[in-house]
Motif scaffolding. Structure first.
Motif, PDB file in Angstrom:
ATOM      1  N   TYR A   1      13.174   4.198  -7.090  1.00 30.34           N
ATOM      2  CA  TYR A   1      14.595   4.253  -6.739  1.00 30.34           C
ATOM      3  C   TYR A   1      14.978   3.000  -5.951  1.00 30.34           C
ATOM      4  O   TYR A   1      14.254   2.591  -5.035  1.00 30.34           O
ATOM      5  N   SER A   2      16.110   2.425  -6.307  1.00 24.12           N
ATOM      6  CA  SER A   2      16.624   1.277  -5.557  1.00 24.12           C
ATOM      7  C   SER A   2      16.989   1.704  -4.135  1.00 24.12           C
ATOM      8  O   SER A   2      17.485   2.806  -3.910  1.00 24.12           O
TER       9      SER A   2
ATOM     10  N   THR B   1       8.804   3.131  -4.734  1.00 23.30           N
ATOM     11  CA  THR B   1       8.256   4.112  -5.659  1.00 23.30           C
ATOM     12  C   THR B   1       7.730   5.296  -4.868  1.00 23.30           C
ATOM     13  O   THR B   1       6.995   5.118  -3.883  1.00 23.30           O
ATOM     14  N   LEU B   2       8.122   6.496  -5.272  1.00 21.33           N
ATOM     15  CA  LEU B   2       7.642   7.725  -4.648  1.00 21.33           C
ATOM     16  C   LEU B   2       6.554   8.338  -5.514  1.00 21.33           C
ATOM     17  O   LEU B   2       6.656   8.354  -6.742  1.00 21.33           O
TER      18      LEU B   2
ATOM     19  N   LEU C   1       6.819  12.320   2.388  1.00 21.49           N
ATOM     20  CA  LEU C   1       6.750  11.755   1.047  1.00 21.49           C
ATOM     21  C   LEU C   1       5.762  10.592   1.059  1.00 21.49           C
ATOM     22  O   LEU C   1       5.631   9.895   2.058  1.00 21.49           O
ATOM     23  N   THR C   2       5.077  10.388  -0.057  1.00 22.69           N
ATOM     24  CA  THR C   2       4.214   9.230  -0.216  1.00 22.69           C
ATOM     25  C   THR C   2       4.988   8.165  -0.967  1.00 22.69           C
ATOM     26  O   THR C   2       5.558   8.438  -2.035  1.00 22.69           O
ATOM     27  N   LEU C   3       5.018   6.954  -0.425  1.00 16.95           N
ATOM     28  CA  LEU C   3       5.845   5.908  -1.027  1.00 16.95           C
ATOM     29  C   LEU C   3       5.130   4.562  -1.001  1.00 16.95           C
ATOM     30  O   LEU C   3       4.225   4.322  -0.210  1.00 16.95           O
TER      31      LEU C   3
ATOM     32  N   PRO D   1       0.833  -1.207   0.000  1.00 17.37           N
ATOM     33  CA  PRO D   1       0.000   0.000   0.000  1.00 17.37           C
ATOM     34  C   PRO D   1       0.869   1.259   0.000  1.00 17.37           C
ATOM     35  O   PRO D   1       2.061   1.210   0.308  1.00 17.37           O
ATOM     36  N   TRP D   2       0.268   2.365  -0.370  1.00 19.51           N
ATOM     37  CA  TRP D   2       0.965   3.646  -0.242  1.00 19.51           C
ATOM     38  C   TRP D   2       1.063   4.006   1.240  1.00 19.51           C
ATOM     39  O   TRP D   2       0.117   3.825   1.992  1.00 19.51           O
TER      40      TRP D   2
END
Length: 246
Positions: free
Chosen positions: A59-60, A43-44, A97-99, A5-6
């Motif tokens: 981003y890794s 993922t952002l 940040l949402t990730l 989930p985000w």
């Protein structure tokens, strides 16, 4: 693998790694531990566009599982890149940040029975840093590991002293930074000649290819050329794993 989930992440620390590359530490408050496999990515969802798929940037993870709810990202500022421009100029310590993550299958096998070649350019070193630290922390048995890291000049070298230290601390780990635009005491040129020469040395005159797995992380041009060269040498496609940037 179920899609995560985000979640909300909080930037707890930012450091400059080079003149155009930053390290971001992100905490996920709703989790007691942020669990992932070395090599995976997050993922952002950045507020840079109305359409979701134009806001997402992956981003890794550059850190390794350590039992905390904090992880590190290594991000280079891209010319004209809306996502990295936002991260570099709008995000600060304390920003939210949402990730979503972790995601991805760019991971090492549970049992390592072949030599491992980690071939990367630029911030493509991030997942390999995670893998090497994790191997050390768990004392995981492995064969020879070669980290071939290509970049332009000495000022672009990422985690240089840390990787040199890991080379001393992790058995059978070989760190080979390679510069394409500057002469120095280390390797010069492009990454392709480095791993090809290593494979040839391993053959030691034998017609048989030494068992190996190749992990490629970086820009598309490097990955495409590496795959073409490795297939031409005679390695099977199943021996080649990739994580594409851009």
């Amino acid at each position: 693998m179920a899609l995560q989930p985000w979640r909300k992440g909080i930037v707890t620390r930012i450091e400059n790694e080079t003149i155009n590359t930053k390290r971001f530490w992100i905490q996920v408050p709703e989790l007691s531990t942020f669990d992932f496999q070395p090599g995976q990515f997050v993922t952002l969802d950045l507020p840079i566009h109305e359409k979701p798929n134009k806001r997402w940037r992956s981003y890794s993870i550059a850190s390794w599982p350590d039992g905390t709810n904090v992880f590190e990202l290594l991000i280079v500022l891209l010319e004209g890149g809306a996502g990295t421009h936002y991260l570099f100029h709008e995000v600060h310590e304390g920003s939210e940040l949402t990730l979503r993550g972790p995601q991805g299958i760019f991971v090492l096998p549970e049992v390592i029975e072949q030599d491992i070649y980690m071939i990367c350019t630029g911030t493509g070193i991030a997942p390999f840093r995670s893998m090497i630290h994790d191997l050390k922390n768990h004392n995981t048995p492995h064969r020879d590991i070669y980290l071939v890291f290509g970049t332009r000049t000495q000022q672009d070298l990422l985690y240089l002293e840390e990787m040199r230290r890991m080379e001393q601390e992790v058995a059978h780990f070989n760190y080979i930074p390679t510069l394409s635009r500057e002469k120095w005491e280390g390797s010069c040129g492009y990454v392709h000649a480095i791993y090809e020469n290593l494979v040839e040395e391993k053959k030691n005159g034998s017609p048989d290819l030494p068992p190996a797995l190749f992990y490629l992380c970086g820009w598309k041009e490097m990955i495409d050329e590496a795959k073409e060269r490795l297939l031409k040498i005679g390695y099977d496609r199943k021996a080649i794993h990739q994580e594409l940037y851009g």
